[in-house]
Design a protein around this motif. Structure first.
Motif, PDB file in Angstrom:
ATOM      1  N   ASP A  53       0.734  -1.171   0.144  1.00  0.00           N
ATOM      2  CA  ASP A  53       0.202   0.025   0.041  1.00  0.00           C
ATOM      3  C   ASP A  53       0.855   1.213   0.111  1.00  0.00           C
ATOM      4  N   ASP A  54       1.851   1.224   0.718  1.00  0.00           N
ATOM      5  CA  ASP A  54       2.965   2.312   0.716  1.00  0.00           C
ATOM      6  C   ASP A  54       3.680   2.585  -0.647  1.00  0.00           C
ATOM      7  N   TYR A  55       3.978   1.471  -1.132  1.00  0.00           N
ATOM      8  CA  TYR A  55       4.498   1.386  -2.439  1.00  0.00           C
ATOM      9  C   TYR A  55       3.692   2.204  -3.480  1.00  0.00           C
ATOM     10  N   ARG A  56       2.539   1.737  -3.212  1.00  0.00           N
ATOM     11  CA  ARG A  56       1.438   2.321  -4.473  1.00  0.00           C
ATOM     12  C   ARG A  56       1.508   3.719  -4.417  1.00  0.00           C
ATOM     13  N   THR A  57       1.810   4.530  -3.296  1.00  0.00           N
ATOM     14  CA  THR A  57       1.794   5.950  -3.124  1.00  0.00           C
ATOM     15  C   THR A  57       2.829   6.509  -3.491  1.00  0.00           C
ATOM     16  N   ILE A  58       3.976   5.764  -3.823  1.00  0.00           N
ATOM     17  CA  ILE A  58       5.276   6.296  -4.416  1.00  0.00           C
ATOM     18  C   ILE A  58       5.543   5.797  -5.756  1.00  0.00           C
ATOM     19  N   GLN A  59       4.604   4.832  -6.059  1.00  0.00           N
ATOM     20  CA  GLN A  59       4.789   3.974  -7.443  1.00  0.00           C
ATOM     21  C   GLN A  59       4.899   5.061  -8.627  1.00  0.00           C
ATOM     22  N   HIS A  60       4.479   6.344  -8.478  1.00  0.00           N
ATOM     23  CA  HIS A  60       4.466   7.011  -9.624  1.00  0.00           C
ATOM     24  C   HIS A  60       5.199   8.290  -9.503  1.00  0.00           C
ATOM     25  N   VAL A  61       5.877   8.365  -8.447  1.00  0.00           N
ATOM     26  CA  VAL A  61       7.030   9.496  -8.239  1.00  0.00           C
ATOM     27  C   VAL A  61       8.307   8.648  -9.028  1.00  0.00           C
ATOM     28  N   THR A  62       8.451   9.335 -10.064  1.00  0.00           N
ATOM     29  CA  THR A  62       9.559   8.787 -10.913  1.00  0.00           C
ATOM     30  C   THR A  62      10.900   9.561 -10.747  1.00  0.00           C
ATOM     31  N   VAL A  63      11.882   8.631 -10.221  1.00  0.00           N
ATOM     32  CA  VAL A  63      13.193   8.990  -9.877  1.00  0.00           C
ATOM     33  C   VAL A  63      14.434   8.273 -10.779  1.00  0.00           C
ATOM     34  N   ASP A  64      14.954   9.054 -11.725  1.00  0.00           N
ATOM     35  CA  ASP A  64      15.916   8.517 -12.661  1.00  0.00           C
ATOM     36  C   ASP A  64      17.197   7.770 -11.808  1.00  0.00           C
ATOM     37  N   GLN A  65      17.335   6.582 -12.022  1.00  0.00           N
ATOM     38  CA  GLN A  65      18.252   6.042 -11.346  1.00  0.00           C
ATOM     39  C   GLN A  65      19.377   5.774 -12.143  1.00  0.00           C
ATOM     40  N   THR A  66      19.256   5.728 -13.501  1.00  0.00           N
ATOM     41  CA  THR A  66      20.175   5.261 -14.815  1.00  0.00           C
ATOM     42  C   THR A  66      20.336   6.572 -15.536  1.00  0.00           C
ATOM     43  N   CYS A  67      21.590   6.608 -16.258  1.00  0.00           N
ATOM     44  CA  CYS A  67      22.061   7.704 -16.880  1.00  0.00           C
ATOM     45  C   CYS A  67      21.197   7.596 -18.250  1.00  0.00           C
ATOM     46  N   ARG A  68      20.448   8.805 -18.694  1.00  0.00           N
ATOM     47  CA  ARG A  68      19.927   8.752 -19.972  1.00  0.00           C
ATOM     48  C   ARG A  68      20.660   8.791 -21.120  1.00  0.00           C
ATOM     49  N   GLN A  69      22.181   9.126 -20.844  1.00  0.00           N
ATOM     50  CA  GLN A  69      23.024   9.250 -22.158  1.00  0.00           C
ATOM     51  C   GLN A  69      23.751   7.809 -22.269  1.00  0.00           C
ATOM     52  N   HIS A  70      23.818   7.338 -21.275  1.00  0.00           N
ATOM     53  CA  HIS A  70      24.520   5.899 -21.469  1.00  0.00           C
ATOM     54  C   HIS A  70      23.775   4.756 -20.965  1.00  0.00           C
ATOM     55  N   SER A  71      22.628   5.101 -20.439  1.00  0.00           N
ATOM     56  CA  SER A  71      21.874   4.080 -20.072  1.00  0.00           C
ATOM     57  C   SER A  71      22.451   3.066 -18.916  1.00  0.00           C
ATOM     58  N   LYS A  72      23.295   3.646 -17.961  1.00  0.00           N
ATOM     59  CA  LYS A  72      23.907   3.055 -16.919  1.00  0.00           C
ATOM     60  C   LYS A  72      23.523   3.203 -15.773  1.00  0.00           C
ATOM     61  N   GLN A  73      23.740   2.544 -14.734  1.00  0.00           N
ATOM     62  CA  GLN A  73      23.201   2.981 -13.415  1.00  0.00           C
ATOM     63  C   GLN A  73      24.119   4.140 -12.703  1.00  0.00           C
ATOM     64  N   PHE A  74      23.504   5.075 -11.975  1.00  0.00           N
ATOM     65  CA  PHE A  74      24.222   5.952 -11.325  1.00  0.00           C
ATOM     66  C   PHE A  74      24.904   5.534 -10.157  1.00  0.00           C
ATOM     67  N   ASP A  75      26.216   5.681  -9.973  1.00  0.00           N
ATOM     68  CA  ASP A  75      27.272   5.035  -9.061  1.00  0.00           C
ATOM     69  C   ASP A  75      28.030   6.160  -8.618  1.00  0.00           C
ATOM     70  N   TRP A  76      27.978   7.330  -9.133  1.00  0.00           N
ATOM     71  CA  TRP A  76      29.012   8.512  -8.764  1.00  0.00           C
ATOM     72  C   TRP A  76      28.396   9.697  -8.603  1.00  0.00           C
ATOM     73  N   PHE A  77      28.894  10.729  -8.052  1.00  0.00           N
ATOM     74  CA  PHE A  77      28.292  12.050  -8.027  1.00  0.00           C
ATOM     75  C   PHE A  77      29.271  13.057  -7.953  1.00  0.00           C
ATOM     76  N   CYS A  78      29.177  14.054  -9.030  1.00  0.00           N
ATOM     77  CA  CYS A  78      29.960  15.140  -9.231  1.00  0.00           C
ATOM     78  C   CYS A  78      29.705  16.333  -8.319  1.00  0.00           C
ATOM     79  N   LYS A  79      30.528  16.685  -7.518  1.00  0.00           N
ATOM     80  CA  LYS A  79      30.129  17.793  -6.521  1.00  0.00           C
ATOM     81  C   LYS A  79      30.114  19.241  -7.272  1.00  0.00           C
TER      82      LYS A  79
END
Length: 272
Positions: A53-79
């Motif tokens: 039930d809690d999952y359904r409340t955030i099911q449509h909150v889209t958060v990109d976890q992969t790079c749109r340019q390279h289609s790879k998962q985010f593993d790093w962060f550039c400050k």
């Protein structure tokens, strides 16, 4: 009826079993048996599990976890650039950036940091400003209608000619004001949606989701701010007055017009 959420591991093994919980890190549902295994496994025992039930409340909150340019998962962060990176990003676009760190280093305790609260506060302030802008547009609309009634009363004897002219003028500016009114309402809806997404991230998302989601909401919020600022700078109030011609006894024989409708524009005085 909502689509049932299936257990991921069971589905992988060609079995259809409804999930009872959802892992926000793995982004996968688990039945009771698989949940027990998931909680007992060393690599996943610290994962956050929430109800379906809690999952359904955030099911449509889209958060990109992969790079749109390279289609790879985010593993790093550039400050330096304040953005998440995949391995390809690090190797190419950000290879000379001095402060690229593992994503886990910056996502730790993201839900409990001041960033999400600051985002929520910023949205609340914007919502308050939007409410003020909408009230102002209501006041302008009411003022336009009130002036219309005053003018129509003044020009009763020459109603057809005066009202026809005024109708065209009033309608043109009323449409513009109405468009601004609707734009502000749309902005209000967008801000409410961003606030809801922020609260969902705060209550149900993992630290990783919360961090990435916060960055994304901030980008959307920045777009809304620019849009609202532009609309605010273009918003004006209207004051209609009837300037009656001094000679009215033999109106249609001696002069060509009864008077002139003066339109005075002033800045709304609203700050954003």
């Amino acid at each position: 009826m909502s689509t049932p959420v299936l257990c991921g591991p069971c589905f992988y093994n060609n079995k259809t079993v409804k999930a009872t919980t959802w892992c926000v890190e793995c982004e996968e549902g688990f039945c009771q048996d698989c949940q027990n295994v998931h909680k007992a496994t060393k690599i996943s025992r610290g994962h956050q599990l929430i109800t379906i039930d809690d999952y359904r409340t955030i099911q449509h909150v889209t958060v990109d976890q992969t790079c749109r340019q390279h289609s790879k998962q985010f593993d790093w962060f550039c400050k330096s650039h304040d953005e998440p990176l995949c391995k390809a990003c690090v190797s190419f676009e950000h290879k000379i950036c001095p402060d690229v760190v593992p994503l886990e280093d910056v996502t730790a305790n993201a839900k409990h940091s001041t960033v999400i609260q600051d985002l929520e506060d910023a949205i609340n302030r914007l919502l308050q400003n939007i409410e003020d802008l909408i009230r102002d547009r209501h006041t302008v609309s009411e003022s336009i209608q009130a002036k219309r009634r005053d003018i129509e009363k003044t020009v009763t004897d020459t109603r057809e000619k005066a009202v026809r002219f005024f109708d065209e003028l009033q309608h043109r500016h009323w449409l513009r004001n109405q468009q601004q009114f609707e734009d502000f309402e749309e902005a209000q809806k967008s801000l409410i949606k961003l606030k809801e997404q922020t609260l969902m991230l705060k209550d149900f998302a993992s630290d990783r989701h919360a961090f990435l989601g916060t960055k994304q909401v901030y980008k959307d919020l920045d777009k809304e701010i620019k849009s609202i600022k532009l609309a605010t700078s273009q918003s004006v109030s209207y004051n209609f007055e009837l300037d009656v011609h001094p000679i009215i006894d033999n109106l249609f024989e001696q002069i060509d017009e009864f008077g002139k409708i003066k339109l005075q524009k002033r800045e709304s005085g609203l700050l954003f």
